[in-house]
Design a protein around this motif. Structure first.
Motif, PDB file in Angstrom:
ATOM      1  N   GLY A 202       1.442   4.843   0.715  1.00 38.09           N
ATOM      2  CA  GLY A 202       0.771   5.886   1.482  1.00 38.09           C
ATOM      3  C   GLY A 202      -0.212   5.327   2.494  1.00 38.09           C
ATOM      4  N   ILE A 203      -1.334   6.057   2.639  1.00 37.58           N
ATOM      5  CA  ILE A 203      -2.283   5.743   3.712  1.00 37.58           C
ATOM      6  C   ILE A 203      -3.560   5.165   3.112  1.00 37.58           C
ATOM      7  N   GLY A 204      -4.081   4.093   3.700  1.00 35.38           N
ATOM      8  CA  GLY A 204      -5.332   3.521   3.202  1.00 35.38           C
ATOM      9  C   GLY A 204      -5.751   2.299   3.989  1.00 35.38           C
ATOM     10  N   ASN A 205      -6.976   1.881   3.756  1.00 36.44           N
ATOM     11  CA  ASN A 205      -7.520   0.727   4.470  1.00 36.44           C
ATOM     12  C   ASN A 205      -7.347  -0.577   3.715  1.00 36.44           C
ATOM     13  N   SER A 206      -6.689  -0.522   2.580  1.00 38.09           N
ATOM     14  CA  SER A 206      -6.527  -1.744   1.791  1.00 38.09           C
ATOM     15  C   SER A 206      -5.091  -1.855   1.292  1.00 38.09           C
TER      16      SER A 206
ATOM     17  N   ARG B  77       0.868  -1.171   0.000  1.00 39.12           N
ATOM     18  CA  ARG B  77       0.000   0.000   0.000  1.00 39.12           C
ATOM     19  C   ARG B  77       0.907   1.223   0.000  1.00 39.12           C
TER      20      ARG B  77
ATOM     21  N   ARG C 157      -9.131  -5.509   1.885  1.00 37.06           N
ATOM     22  CA  ARG C 157      -9.283  -4.470   2.911  1.00 37.06           C
ATOM     23  C   ARG C 157      -8.811  -5.026   4.244  1.00 37.06           C
TER      24      ARG C 157
END
Lengths: 306, 204
Positions: free
Chosen positions: B84-88, B82, B185
Protein backbone atom coordinates in the motif's frame (compact mmCIF):
# COMPACT_ATOMS: atom_id res chain seq x y z
CA UNK A 1 -47.46 12.92 -44.21
CA UNK A 2 -43.96 14.33 -44.63
CA UNK A 3 -44.45 16.58 -41.64
CA UNK A 4 -45.59 13.57 -39.63
CA UNK A 5 -42.45 11.61 -40.65
CA UNK A 6 -40.22 14.55 -39.93
CA UNK A 7 -41.78 14.91 -36.47
CA UNK A 8 -41.14 11.23 -35.80
CA UNK A 9 -37.49 11.55 -36.86
CA UNK A 10 -37.05 14.65 -34.67
CA UNK A 11 -38.70 12.93 -31.72
CA UNK A 12 -36.48 9.87 -32.20
CA UNK A 13 -33.37 12.06 -32.35
CA UNK A 14 -34.44 13.94 -29.22
CA UNK A 15 -35.03 10.63 -27.47
CA UNK A 16 -31.69 9.13 -28.52
CA UNK A 17 -29.54 12.19 -27.82
CA UNK A 18 -31.64 13.21 -24.83
CA UNK A 19 -30.89 9.88 -23.18
CA UNK A 20 -27.18 10.11 -23.83
CA UNK A 21 -26.80 13.74 -22.93
CA UNK A 22 -25.83 13.03 -19.28
CA UNK A 23 -22.11 12.97 -19.96
CA UNK A 24 -22.25 16.12 -21.98
CA UNK A 25 -24.56 18.05 -19.66
CA UNK A 26 -21.72 18.82 -17.22
CA UNK A 27 -18.97 17.42 -15.04
CA UNK A 28 -19.33 13.92 -13.60
CA UNK A 29 -20.65 14.04 -10.06
CA UNK A 30 -18.90 12.41 -7.12
CA UNK A 31 -20.73 11.68 -3.87
CA UNK A 32 -18.77 11.60 -0.63
CA UNK A 33 -20.75 9.49 1.84
CA UNK A 34 -19.29 9.72 5.32
CA UNK A 35 -20.20 7.71 8.43
CA UNK A 36 -20.60 10.82 10.60
CA UNK A 37 -19.95 14.53 10.58
CA UNK A 38 -20.10 14.57 14.36
CA UNK A 39 -16.37 13.86 14.68
CA UNK A 40 -13.71 16.28 13.41
CA UNK A 41 -11.60 13.43 12.01
CA UNK A 42 -14.39 12.31 9.65
CA UNK A 43 -15.21 15.92 8.77
CA UNK A 44 -11.60 16.26 7.64
CA UNK A 45 -11.79 13.00 5.67
CA UNK A 46 -15.03 14.01 3.91
CA UNK A 47 -13.99 17.59 3.18
CA UNK A 48 -10.63 16.45 1.91
CA UNK A 49 -12.27 13.87 -0.40
CA UNK A 50 -14.70 16.49 -1.75
CA UNK A 51 -11.92 19.05 -2.20
CA UNK A 52 -9.76 16.54 -4.10
CA UNK A 53 -12.69 15.58 -6.33
CA UNK A 54 -13.34 19.27 -7.10
CA UNK A 55 -9.64 19.84 -7.75
CA UNK A 56 -9.79 17.08 -10.35
CA UNK A 57 -12.66 18.90 -12.05
CA UNK A 58 -15.72 17.10 -10.71
CA UNK A 59 -18.81 18.20 -8.83
CA UNK A 60 -18.77 16.84 -5.30
CA UNK A 61 -21.29 16.70 -2.48
CA UNK A 62 -20.99 15.32 1.06
CA UNK A 63 -23.68 13.03 2.52
CA UNK A 64 -23.78 12.36 6.28
CA UNK A 65 -24.85 8.83 7.31
CA UNK A 66 -25.05 9.79 11.01
CA UNK A 67 -23.39 6.49 12.00
CA UNK A 68 -26.56 4.72 10.89
CA UNK A 69 -26.59 2.09 8.08
CA UNK A 70 -30.28 2.90 7.40
CA UNK A 71 -29.44 6.57 6.78
CA UNK A 72 -26.52 5.44 4.64
CA UNK A 73 -28.96 3.28 2.64
CA UNK A 74 -31.24 6.30 2.08
CA UNK A 75 -28.22 8.32 0.99
CA UNK A 76 -27.28 5.65 -1.54
CA UNK A 77 -30.82 5.50 -2.95
CA UNK A 78 -30.91 9.28 -3.29
CA UNK A 79 -27.56 9.59 -4.95
CA UNK A 80 -28.17 6.66 -7.33
CA UNK A 81 -31.43 8.24 -8.47
CA UNK A 82 -29.75 11.65 -8.67
CA UNK A 83 -27.26 10.33 -11.23
CA UNK A 84 -24.00 10.43 -9.31
CA UNK A 85 -21.12 8.83 -11.21
CA UNK A 86 -18.87 7.64 -8.36
CA UNK A 87 -19.05 7.28 -4.59
CA UNK A 88 -16.25 7.86 -2.11
CA UNK A 89 -17.54 5.99 0.91
CA UNK A 90 -16.61 5.94 4.54
CA UNK A 91 -18.91 3.06 5.58
CA UNK A 92 -20.97 2.97 8.77
CA UNK A 93 -20.76 -0.79 9.27
CA UNK A 94 -18.43 -3.45 7.88
CA UNK A 95 -21.32 -5.86 7.23
CA UNK A 96 -24.31 -3.50 7.13
CA UNK A 97 -22.81 -1.34 4.39
CA UNK A 98 -22.20 -4.19 1.92
CA UNK A 99 -25.76 -4.13 0.54
CA UNK A 100 -25.50 -0.38 -0.08
CA UNK A 101 -22.24 -0.81 -1.98
CA UNK A 102 -23.77 -3.65 -4.01
CA UNK A 103 -26.76 -1.43 -4.87
CA UNK A 104 -24.38 1.12 -6.35
CA UNK A 105 -22.42 -1.61 -8.13
CA UNK A 106 -25.62 -2.91 -9.72
CA UNK A 107 -26.37 0.64 -10.87
CA UNK A 108 -22.90 0.76 -12.47
CA UNK A 109 -21.50 3.27 -9.97
CA UNK A 110 -17.98 2.58 -8.66
CA UNK A 111 -17.52 2.79 -4.90
CA UNK A 112 -14.17 3.59 -3.30
CA UNK A 113 -14.12 2.92 0.44
CA UNK A 114 -12.04 5.19 2.62
CA UNK A 115 -10.67 4.35 6.05
CA UNK A 116 -13.24 1.70 6.97
CA UNK A 117 -13.34 -1.77 5.47
CA UNK A 118 -16.42 -3.68 4.37
CA UNK A 119 -16.40 -7.46 4.75
CA UNK A 120 -16.60 -8.24 1.05
CA UNK A 121 -13.89 -8.24 -1.58
CA UNK A 122 -16.16 -8.15 -4.61
CA UNK A 123 -18.43 -5.22 -3.84
CA UNK A 124 -16.35 -2.03 -3.69
CA UNK A 125 -14.09 -1.08 -6.60
CA UNK A 126 -11.27 -0.50 -4.12
CA UNK A 127 -10.81 0.03 -0.37
CA UNK A 128 -8.20 2.49 0.86
CA UNK A 129 -7.67 1.75 4.55
CA UNK A 130 -5.41 2.74 7.39
CA UNK A 131 -3.16 -0.11 8.49
CA UNK A 132 -4.85 -0.10 11.89
CA UNK A 133 -3.45 -3.45 12.91
CA UNK A 134 0.21 -2.52 12.43
CA UNK A 135 -0.37 0.88 14.02
CA UNK A 136 -1.80 -0.73 17.13
CA UNK A 137 0.95 -3.36 17.28
CA UNK A 138 3.37 -0.43 17.62
CA UNK A 139 1.15 1.12 20.31
CA UNK A 140 0.95 -2.25 22.07
CA UNK A 141 4.76 -2.50 22.21
CA UNK A 142 4.97 1.06 23.53
CA UNK A 143 2.27 0.23 26.07
CA UNK A 144 4.13 -2.85 27.40
CA UNK A 145 7.41 -0.93 27.68
CA UNK A 146 5.79 2.08 29.40
CA UNK A 147 4.04 -0.12 31.96
CA UNK A 148 7.16 -2.22 32.45
CA UNK A 149 5.11 -5.32 31.62
CA UNK A 150 2.75 -5.13 34.60
CA UNK A 151 -0.39 -3.35 35.73
CA UNK A 152 -4.16 -3.08 35.39
CA UNK A 153 -5.61 -1.44 32.34
CA UNK A 154 -8.86 -0.51 30.63
CA UNK A 155 -9.58 -0.74 26.92
CA UNK A 156 -12.20 1.55 25.42
CA UNK A 157 -13.07 0.24 21.97
CA UNK A 158 -14.89 2.06 19.17
CA UNK A 159 -18.07 1.01 17.34
CA UNK A 160 -18.66 -2.70 17.76
CA UNK A 161 -19.78 -3.16 14.13
CA UNK A 162 -16.74 -1.46 12.63
CA UNK A 163 -13.78 -3.52 11.41
CA UNK A 164 -11.34 -0.77 12.42
CA UNK A 165 -12.41 -1.26 16.04
CA UNK A 166 -11.35 -4.91 15.96
CA UNK A 167 -8.27 -4.38 13.80
CA UNK A 168 -7.00 -1.87 16.38
CA UNK A 169 -7.97 -3.99 19.34
CA UNK A 170 -6.49 -7.08 17.62
CA UNK A 171 -3.16 -5.40 16.90
CA UNK A 172 -2.93 -4.12 20.46
CA UNK A 173 -3.81 -7.47 22.05
CA UNK A 174 -1.49 -9.40 19.70
CA UNK A 175 1.29 -7.85 21.79
CA UNK A 176 -0.16 -7.04 25.22
CA UNK A 177 -1.78 -10.45 25.77
CA UNK A 178 1.65 -12.10 25.65
CA UNK A 179 2.53 -10.38 28.94
CA UNK A 180 0.58 -12.14 31.70
CA UNK A 181 1.16 -9.44 34.33
CA UNK A 182 -0.80 -6.94 32.30
CA UNK A 183 -4.41 -7.40 33.30
CA UNK A 184 -7.34 -5.91 31.40
CA UNK A 185 -9.90 -5.06 34.11
CA UNK A 186 -12.55 -3.77 31.69
CA UNK A 187 -13.20 -3.52 27.96
CA UNK A 188 -16.14 -1.37 26.88
CA UNK A 189 -17.33 0.51 23.84
CA UNK A 190 -17.09 4.28 23.77
CA UNK A 191 -18.53 4.43 20.21
CA UNK A 192 -15.51 6.51 19.09
CA UNK A 193 -17.18 9.38 20.98
CA UNK A 194 -15.43 11.68 23.46
CA UNK A 195 -18.34 12.16 25.90
CA UNK A 196 -19.34 8.51 25.81
CA UNK A 197 -15.74 7.43 26.55
CA UNK A 198 -15.59 9.86 29.47
CA UNK A 199 -18.81 8.42 30.94
CA UNK A 200 -17.66 4.85 30.34
CA UNK A 201 -14.33 5.39 32.09
CA UNK A 202 -15.98 7.20 35.02
CA UNK A 203 -18.25 4.18 35.53
CA UNK A 204 -15.40 1.68 35.16
CA UNK A 205 -13.29 3.55 37.72
CA UNK A 206 -16.05 3.24 40.33
CA UNK A 207 -15.54 -0.54 40.29
CA UNK A 208 -11.81 -0.45 39.45
CA UNK A 209 -10.23 2.59 41.11
CA UNK A 210 -6.65 1.29 40.72
CA UNK A 211 -5.86 1.33 37.06
CA UNK A 212 -2.48 2.10 35.50
CA UNK A 213 -3.39 2.72 31.87
CA UNK A 214 -6.17 3.22 29.35
CA UNK A 215 -5.97 2.23 25.71
CA UNK A 216 -8.55 3.99 23.53
CA UNK A 217 -9.49 3.00 19.98
CA UNK A 218 -9.37 6.61 18.82
CA UNK A 219 -8.13 10.01 19.95
CA UNK A 220 -11.57 11.49 20.65
CA UNK A 221 -12.05 8.74 23.25
CA UNK A 222 -8.50 9.30 24.55
CA UNK A 223 -9.46 12.94 25.18
CA UNK A 224 -12.65 11.77 26.92
CA UNK A 225 -10.57 9.40 29.07
CA UNK A 226 -8.20 12.26 29.89
CA UNK A 227 -11.15 14.40 31.03
CA UNK A 228 -12.48 11.58 33.23
CA UNK A 229 -9.04 11.02 34.78
CA UNK A 230 -8.49 14.73 35.28
CA UNK A 231 -11.83 15.05 37.11
CA UNK A 232 -10.83 12.09 39.31
CA UNK A 233 -7.41 13.64 39.98
CA UNK A 234 -5.63 10.71 38.32
CA UNK A 235 -4.45 12.28 35.09
CA UNK A 236 -0.80 12.17 36.17
CA UNK A 237 -0.95 8.60 37.41
CA UNK A 238 -2.78 6.77 34.63
CA UNK A 239 -1.11 6.46 31.23
CA UNK A 240 -3.34 7.15 28.21
CA UNK A 241 -2.88 5.80 24.69
CA UNK A 242 -4.97 6.86 21.70
CA UNK A 243 -5.16 6.36 17.96
CA UNK A 244 -5.69 8.84 15.04
CA UNK A 245 -3.09 11.57 15.43
CA UNK A 246 -5.65 14.28 16.28
CA UNK A 247 -4.16 17.71 16.97
CA UNK A 248 -5.43 17.93 20.58
CA UNK A 249 -3.82 14.58 21.41
CA UNK A 250 -0.57 15.63 19.71
CA UNK A 251 -0.58 18.65 22.04
CA UNK A 252 -1.23 16.42 25.05
CA UNK A 253 1.72 14.18 24.05
CA UNK A 254 3.86 17.32 23.87
CA UNK A 255 2.66 18.23 27.38
CA UNK A 256 3.41 14.61 28.50
CA UNK A 257 -0.23 14.07 29.48
CA UNK A 258 -0.89 11.37 26.88
CA UNK A 259 1.78 8.74 26.10
CA UNK A 260 1.25 7.82 22.46
CA UNK A 261 -1.06 7.73 19.47
CA UNK A 262 -1.01 6.28 15.96
CA UNK A 263 -0.94 8.91 13.24
CA UNK A 264 -3.38 8.15 10.45
CA UNK A 265 -3.37 9.98 7.16
CA UNK A 266 -6.99 10.78 6.22
CA UNK A 267 -5.88 13.26 3.56
CA UNK A 268 -3.83 10.57 1.81
CA UNK A 269 -6.80 8.18 1.86
CA UNK A 270 -9.17 10.88 0.57
CA UNK A 271 -6.76 11.96 -2.15
CA UNK A 272 -6.16 8.35 -3.29
CA UNK A 273 -9.91 7.62 -3.40
CA UNK A 274 -10.61 10.75 -5.49
CA UNK A 275 -7.68 9.95 -7.77
CA UNK A 276 -8.97 6.39 -8.28
CA UNK A 277 -12.41 7.77 -9.20
CA UNK A 278 -10.74 10.06 -11.73
CA UNK A 279 -8.80 7.13 -13.21
CA UNK A 280 -12.02 5.10 -13.34
CA UNK A 281 -13.71 7.85 -15.38
CA UNK A 282 -10.72 7.79 -17.71
CA UNK A 283 -11.10 4.08 -18.37
CA UNK A 284 -9.09 2.24 -15.71
CA UNK A 285 -11.00 -0.79 -14.47
CA UNK A 286 -8.50 -2.81 -12.45
CA UNK A 287 -7.78 -1.56 -8.92
CA UNK A 288 -6.26 -3.28 -5.91
CA UNK A 289 -9.14 -4.38 -3.69
CA UNK A 290 -7.41 -3.20 -0.50
CA UNK A 291 -4.76 -0.51 -0.20
CA UNK A 292 -3.31 -0.20 3.32
CA UNK A 293 -2.04 3.23 4.34
CA UNK A 294 0.81 3.29 6.85
CA UNK A 295 0.14 4.46 10.42
CA UNK A 296 3.01 6.12 12.32
CA UNK A 297 3.56 5.84 16.06
CA UNK A 298 3.85 9.21 17.80
CA UNK A 299 5.34 9.39 21.28
CA UNK A 300 7.64 11.64 23.30
CA UNK A 301 10.68 10.53 21.30
CA UNK A 302 9.44 11.77 17.91
CA UNK A 303 6.79 14.37 18.83
CA UNK A 304 9.09 17.15 17.61
CA UNK A 305 8.55 15.88 14.03
CA UNK A 306 4.77 16.46 14.16
CA UNK B 1 -57.25 -50.70 13.70
CA UNK B 2 -53.92 -52.33 12.80
CA UNK B 3 -53.71 -50.15 9.70
CA UNK B 4 -53.72 -47.04 11.87
CA UNK B 5 -50.64 -48.29 13.76
CA UNK B 6 -48.88 -49.05 10.49
CA UNK B 7 -49.66 -45.54 9.17
CA UNK B 8 -48.42 -43.95 12.40
CA UNK B 9 -45.25 -46.05 12.25
CA UNK B 10 -44.62 -45.08 8.60
CA UNK B 11 -45.22 -41.40 9.39
CA UNK B 12 -42.82 -41.60 12.34
CA UNK B 13 -40.13 -43.27 10.23
CA UNK B 14 -40.51 -40.70 7.44
CA UNK B 15 -40.45 -37.85 9.98
CA UNK B 16 -37.36 -39.30 11.65
CA UNK B 17 -35.55 -39.76 8.33
CA UNK B 18 -36.55 -36.24 7.29
CA UNK B 19 -35.33 -34.77 10.58
CA UNK B 20 -32.02 -36.60 10.39
CA UNK B 21 -31.35 -35.78 6.73
CA UNK B 22 -31.71 -31.99 6.99
CA UNK B 23 -30.11 -29.64 9.48
CA UNK B 24 -29.82 -25.90 9.70
CA UNK B 25 -26.88 -23.72 10.70
CA UNK B 26 -26.55 -19.98 11.03
CA UNK B 27 -24.97 -18.46 7.91
CA UNK B 28 -22.56 -16.47 10.08
CA UNK B 29 -21.46 -19.69 11.81
CA UNK B 30 -20.79 -21.35 8.44
CA UNK B 31 -18.81 -18.33 7.21
CA UNK B 32 -16.77 -18.20 10.40
CA UNK B 33 -16.11 -21.92 10.21
CA UNK B 34 -14.80 -21.49 6.65
CA UNK B 35 -12.39 -18.81 7.86
CA UNK B 36 -11.30 -20.87 10.82
CA UNK B 37 -10.73 -23.91 8.65
CA UNK B 38 -7.71 -22.32 7.07
CA UNK B 39 -4.62 -23.80 8.68
CA UNK B 40 -2.50 -20.72 9.42
CA UNK B 41 0.11 -22.75 11.29
CA UNK B 42 0.75 -25.06 8.32
CA UNK B 43 0.74 -22.11 5.93
CA UNK B 44 3.32 -20.10 7.88
CA UNK B 45 5.44 -23.20 8.56
CA UNK B 46 5.82 -23.48 4.83
CA UNK B 47 6.43 -19.72 4.42
CA UNK B 48 9.11 -19.76 7.11
CA UNK B 49 10.97 -23.04 6.53
CA UNK B 50 10.63 -23.26 2.74
CA UNK B 51 10.45 -19.56 1.97
CA UNK B 52 12.20 -17.24 4.42
CA UNK B 53 15.03 -19.61 5.43
CA UNK B 54 15.79 -20.60 1.84
CA UNK B 55 15.32 -17.19 0.27
CA UNK B 56 18.20 -15.86 -1.80
CA UNK B 57 16.70 -12.38 -1.78
CA UNK B 58 18.16 -11.21 1.54
CA UNK B 59 20.48 -8.27 1.08
CA UNK B 60 23.66 -7.74 3.07
CA UNK B 61 23.08 -4.82 5.44
CA UNK B 62 26.24 -3.08 4.19
CA UNK B 63 25.09 -3.31 0.58
CA UNK B 64 21.65 -2.01 1.49
CA UNK B 65 22.95 1.02 3.39
CA UNK B 66 25.37 1.79 0.58
CA UNK B 67 22.59 1.53 -2.03
CA UNK B 68 20.18 3.68 0.01
CA UNK B 69 22.87 6.35 0.28
CA UNK B 70 23.69 6.34 -3.44
CA UNK B 71 20.32 5.49 -5.02
CA UNK B 72 17.53 5.43 -2.49
CA UNK B 73 14.80 4.99 -5.10
CA UNK B 74 16.41 1.88 -6.52
CA UNK B 75 17.07 0.47 -3.03
CA UNK B 76 13.39 0.78 -2.12
CA UNK B 77 12.22 -0.50 -5.49
CA UNK B 78 14.55 -3.50 -5.68
CA UNK B 79 14.74 -4.58 -2.05
CA UNK B 80 12.00 -2.82 -0.09
CA UNK B 81 8.52 -4.14 0.52
CA UNK B 82 5.69 -1.78 1.36
CA UNK B 83 2.11 -2.93 1.05
CA UNK B 84 0.00 0.00 0.00
CA UNK B 85 0.94 3.60 0.69
CA UNK B 86 3.56 4.80 3.17
CA UNK B 87 6.83 6.58 3.79
CA UNK B 88 8.73 3.49 4.81
CA UNK B 89 9.41 -0.05 3.67
CA UNK B 90 10.61 -3.31 5.19
CA UNK B 91 13.82 -4.98 4.04
CA UNK B 92 15.05 -8.50 4.69
CA UNK B 93 18.72 -8.16 5.56
CA UNK B 94 21.59 -10.32 6.74
CA UNK B 95 24.83 -9.52 8.54
CA UNK B 96 27.34 -10.73 11.11
CA UNK B 97 28.77 -9.31 14.32
CA UNK B 98 29.96 -9.81 17.86
CA UNK B 99 27.59 -9.56 20.83
CA UNK B 100 28.73 -7.06 23.43
CA UNK B 101 25.53 -6.60 25.43
CA UNK B 102 22.30 -8.45 26.13
CA UNK B 103 19.55 -6.59 27.93
CA UNK B 104 15.83 -7.34 28.13
CA UNK B 105 15.93 -9.47 24.99
CA UNK B 106 17.84 -6.90 22.96
CA UNK B 107 21.20 -8.12 21.66
CA UNK B 108 23.63 -5.32 20.97
CA UNK B 109 25.92 -6.28 18.14
CA UNK B 110 29.19 -4.74 17.07
CA UNK B 111 28.97 -5.18 13.34
CA UNK B 112 32.41 -4.51 11.79
CA UNK B 113 30.96 -2.95 8.67
CA UNK B 114 27.81 -1.28 10.00
CA UNK B 115 28.59 -0.20 13.54
CA UNK B 116 26.15 -0.90 16.35
CA UNK B 117 23.10 -2.98 15.48
CA UNK B 118 20.32 -4.06 17.84
CA UNK B 119 18.54 -7.39 17.49
CA UNK B 120 15.23 -7.40 19.34
CA UNK B 121 14.39 -10.99 20.27
CA UNK B 122 11.54 -10.01 22.57
CA UNK B 123 9.19 -7.82 20.56
CA UNK B 124 8.77 -9.95 17.46
CA UNK B 125 5.30 -8.68 16.61
CA UNK B 126 3.46 -7.02 13.75
CA UNK B 127 3.93 -7.38 10.03
CA UNK B 128 7.67 -6.68 9.76
CA UNK B 129 8.83 -10.19 8.85
CA UNK B 130 5.80 -11.07 6.72
CA UNK B 131 6.13 -7.89 4.69
CA UNK B 132 9.93 -7.88 4.49
CA UNK B 133 9.84 -11.44 3.11
CA UNK B 134 7.62 -10.36 0.23
CA UNK B 135 6.25 -13.91 0.18
CA UNK B 136 2.64 -13.24 1.15
CA UNK B 137 0.30 -11.17 -0.99
CA UNK B 138 -2.61 -9.13 0.35
CA UNK B 139 -4.78 -10.58 -2.41
CA UNK B 140 -4.21 -14.11 -1.10
CA UNK B 141 -6.65 -13.37 1.74
CA UNK B 142 -10.19 -12.07 1.71
CA UNK B 143 -9.94 -9.76 4.70
CA UNK B 144 -7.24 -7.78 6.47
CA UNK B 145 -7.86 -9.72 9.68
CA UNK B 146 -6.96 -13.02 7.96
CA UNK B 147 -3.92 -11.40 6.39
CA UNK B 148 -2.80 -10.14 9.81
CA UNK B 149 -3.31 -13.57 11.30
CA UNK B 150 -0.55 -14.80 8.98
CA UNK B 151 1.84 -12.38 10.73
CA UNK B 152 0.71 -13.52 14.16
CA UNK B 153 1.31 -17.19 13.33
CA UNK B 154 4.63 -16.42 11.68
CA UNK B 155 5.76 -14.31 14.64
CA UNK B 156 4.68 -17.07 17.04
CA UNK B 157 6.96 -19.59 15.32
CA UNK B 158 9.94 -17.24 15.33
CA UNK B 159 9.40 -15.71 18.80
CA UNK B 160 8.41 -18.91 20.63
CA UNK B 161 10.31 -21.65 18.79
CA UNK B 162 13.11 -20.55 16.48
CA UNK B 163 14.77 -17.69 18.39
CA UNK B 164 14.65 -19.19 21.93
CA UNK B 165 16.35 -22.31 20.55
CA UNK B 166 18.94 -20.23 18.68
CA UNK B 167 19.90 -17.95 21.59
CA UNK B 168 19.89 -20.63 24.26
CA UNK B 169 23.67 -21.03 24.17
CA UNK B 170 24.61 -17.59 22.85
CA UNK B 171 26.39 -15.25 25.24
CA UNK B 172 28.21 -11.94 25.30
CA UNK B 173 31.41 -12.14 23.25
CA UNK B 174 30.03 -14.66 20.74
CA UNK B 175 30.09 -13.94 17.03
CA UNK B 176 26.82 -14.51 15.25
CA UNK B 177 25.31 -14.41 11.79
CA UNK B 178 21.77 -13.07 11.64
CA UNK B 179 19.00 -12.22 9.24
CA UNK B 180 15.77 -10.36 9.76
CA UNK B 181 13.54 -7.43 8.94
CA UNK B 182 14.41 -3.77 9.26
CA UNK B 183 12.26 -0.74 8.54
CA UNK B 184 13.69 2.25 6.71
CA UNK B 185 12.01 5.56 5.95
CA UNK B 186 12.31 7.02 2.48
CA UNK B 187 13.85 10.22 3.80
CA UNK B 188 16.20 8.42 6.17
CA UNK B 189 19.83 9.41 5.93
CA UNK B 190 21.13 8.35 9.32
CA UNK B 191 21.77 4.67 9.83
CA UNK B 192 22.42 4.45 13.53
CA UNK B 193 20.28 2.54 16.05
CA UNK B 194 19.12 0.04 13.43
CA UNK B 195 16.78 -2.48 15.05
CA UNK B 196 16.52 -5.91 13.45
CA UNK B 197 13.48 -8.11 14.01
CA UNK B 198 15.25 -11.44 13.62
CA UNK B 199 14.13 -14.31 11.42
CA UNK B 200 17.24 -16.36 12.17
CA UNK B 201 20.31 -16.17 14.44
CA UNK B 202 23.29 -18.54 14.11
CA UNK B 203 26.38 -18.92 16.25
CA UNK B 204 29.49 -18.58 14.10
Amino acid sequence: MKIKHLSLVILTLIFVFGCSSKEKSGKPKIAVVVSTLNNPWFVMLAESAAANAKKLGYEAKIFDSQNNPAVESDNFENLISSGYDAILLNPTDSDGSISNVLKAKTAGIPVFCMDREINADDAATSQILSDNYSGCVAIGIEFVKELKEKGNYVEIIGLVGDNNTWARSGGFHSVVDKFPNLKMVAQQSGNFDRNKAMEVLETIMQANPNIDAVFCGNDAMAMGAFQALQSAGKANKVKIFGFDGASDVIEKIREKKIIATGMQFPKVMAQTAAQYADEYFKGRRTFPQRVPVEVELINASNIKDY
Amino acid sequence: MKKIYIYILVILIVALLGYKSVYFKKLSAVKNAQKENFDFKAFVDSIYFKGILKSKKNIALTDLISLVQTNSEMAFKEHGNRLGIGNSAFFMIESTGKIFDIKDGVYTIADKKNGIIYIDTKYIFGNAIRDASGLVKLTDFKTNSQFNKVSESLNDIIRNEVIPKAIKTIKIGDSIAFSGAIKLRKNQNLFKDIIVIPSQIKLQ
